[in-house]
Design an enzyme around this catalytic site. Structure first.
Site, short mmCIF file in Angstrom:
data_model
loop_
_atom_site.label_atom_id
_atom_site.label_comp_id
_atom_site.label_asym_id
_atom_site.label_seq_id
_atom_site.Cartn_x
_atom_site.Cartn_y
_atom_site.Cartn_z
N HIS A 24 78.22 -35.46 131.08
CA HIS A 24 78.12 -36.18 132.35
C HIS A 24 76.66 -36.60 132.53
CE1 HIS A 24 82.18 -34.94 133.67
NE2 HIS A 24 81.91 -33.90 132.90
N LYS A 108 89.70 -41.27 129.37
CA LYS A 108 89.67 -39.90 129.89
C LYS A 108 90.77 -39.71 130.92
CE LYS A 108 88.28 -35.76 130.79
NZ LYS A 108 87.01 -35.19 131.17
N HIS A 183 86.68 -29.20 126.61
CA HIS A 183 86.12 -27.94 127.12
C HIS A 183 87.15 -26.82 127.24
CE1 HIS A 183 87.72 -29.91 130.67
NE2 HIS A 183 86.67 -30.69 130.83
N ASP A 256 79.85 -30.70 127.95
CA ASP A 256 80.26 -30.82 129.35
C ASP A 256 79.09 -30.53 130.29
OD1 ASP A 256 81.92 -31.47 131.44
OD2 ASP A 256 82.87 -29.49 131.55
O1 DOR Z 1 82.52 -28.19 135.74
C1 DOR Z 1 82.80 -29.38 135.67
N1 DOR Z 1 81.97 -30.34 136.15
N2 DOR Z 1 83.96 -29.71 135.14
C2 DOR Z 1 84.41 -30.97 135.17
O2 DOR Z 1 85.49 -31.21 134.70
C3 DOR Z 1 83.62 -32.04 135.82
C4 DOR Z 1 82.21 -31.70 135.88
C5 DOR Z 1 81.43 -32.59 136.83
O3 DOR Z 1 81.57 -33.81 136.77
O4 DOR Z 1 80.66 -32.05 137.63
ZN ZN Z 2 83.38 -32.84 131.92
#
Ligand code: DOR
Ligand code: ZN
Length: 358
Positions: A24, A108, A183, A256
């Site tokens: 991200h 996704k 993940h 992730d």
């Molecule tokens: O822990 C997470 N944070 N899992 C996710 O699936 C999304 C991500 C986020 O975008 O903050």
């Molecule tokens: Zn993610």
């Protein structure tokens, strides 16, 4: 392959330039901060589309890719690989156009309500059957957040239930569709992937290799150990460590890394996500070293991912030095204060740079 310093422990590791198959990078003020760390260690990254609003069109993905490249130095040799955010209404034609144009690498699937910015996600996987059909035909991978969202299902069981109720039917009806279960956090997912055919792979984060669910309750509530899927019992973590270091080609690196501002995590309703990008490779190296599997890190980090995606392996190398590295409690400043994974800890490795840069 990793260099050895003779009989003793390796003083440094040099291996093929890795990629991050799930990250991200965010947008706006957070983007430059997050992207700089990922671009420092990785040659390519699969960039998640859960922005506000989500990246659902080719134009939005192209614009986002431009914004990412604009905040990075021109000579950083980093390629963001963009993804389309699937919604109930997304047009298979748009997905195909983006893939053919080389803008979308994958789609996704966020079950609606499963995690951060997933409200516009898919409410019932049957609604996207036509899109999956098209993706299968054109050879476009599906990346999956593998959790059901029903409040009746215990939060620690949501991944296991997803395998049965959603992923199983998808694989059965689309036997040639490439799927990455992102993940993974459970032994159930490991066994599921192992038992599946060559079209199913999984990414494993650095943090799920190191924390179990106790980390969220150590002496009090620990929001910085909270992510989704949430960390599970110790035996699941042990199984993940075995899978990641096993040399199985359908388990590969995806951090992730998901930064949230400190105050948004330390809140009555704290955000899910762990920011591991600054020391992602060091964290994985530490785990592989503890498992006696440093010689398998390169394949996990740099070979299995591109092979599964059908992309070329990178040419350059990265080097990690074995030397203590103290991590700060907080990174960034002003409005951008973020607590990184391993905050306040000392890691045994330090990223020493990339070769093969122009
Ligand atoms: O822990 C997470 N944070 N899992 C996710 O699936 C999304 C991500 C986020 O975008 O903050
Ligand atoms: Zn993610």
């Amino acid at each position: 392959m990793p260099a050895s310093d003779g009989a003793g422990p390796r003083a440094h590791l040099t291996f093929r330039q890795p990629d991050d198959w799930h990250v991200h990078l965010r947008d706006d003020a957070m983007l430059a901060f997050a992207a700089s760390y990922t671009a420092r260690q990785f040659a390519r990254a699969i960039v998640m589309p859960n922005l506000v609003p989500p990246v659902t069109t080719v134009a939005a993905a192209e614009a986002y890719r431009e914004r990412i490249l604009a905040v990075l130095p021109e000579d950083c040799a980093f390629t963001p690989l963009m993804t389309a955010y699937l919604t109930d209404e997304i047009d298979p034609g748009e997905v195909e156009a983006g893939f053919r144009k080389g803008v979308f690498t994958a789609c996704k699937l966020y079950p609606a309500g499963a995690t951060t910015n997933s409200a516009a996600g898919v409410t019932d996987v049957r609604k996207i059957w036509p899109v999956l059909e098209r993706m299968q035909t054109i050879g476009m991978p599906l990346l999956v957040h593998g959790e059901v969202v029903s409040p009746d299902i215990d939060v620690f069981d949501r991944e296991a239930v997803f395998l049965e109720t959603v992923l199983g039917p998808v694989l059965r009806d689309f036997p040639a569709l490439k799927v990455v279960l992102e993940h993974i956090t459970t032994e159930d997912s490991i066994r599921f992937v192992e038992a599946a055919g060559p079209t199913l792979a999984a990414t494993i984060t650095a943090h799920h290799l190191r924390i179990d669910r106790n980390a969220m309750f150590e002496g009090g509530l620990r929001p910085h150990a909270y992510c989704l899927p949430v960390a599970k019992r110790r035996h699941h973590r042990e199984a993940l460590r075995k899978a990641a270091t096993s040399g199985h080609p359908r388990f590969f690196l995806g951090t992730d890394s998901a930064p949230h501002r400190k105050h948004e995590k330390e809140s009555a309703c704290g955000c899910a996500g762990i920011f591991s990008a600054p020391t992602a490779l060091e964290s994985y190296a530490q785990t592989f070293a503890e498992e006696g599997a440093l010689d398998r890190l390169e394949a996990f980090a740099s070979e299995f991912g591109p092979r599964f995606y059908g992309l070329p392996l990178n040419e350059g190398t990265v080097t990690l030095r074995r030397e203590p590295q103290d991590l700060p409690e907080v990174m960034g400043d002003g409005d951008l204060r973020i607590v990184p994974f391993h905050a306040g800890e000392t890691l045994s490795w330090r990223f020493a740079g990339r070769s093969g840069l122009p």
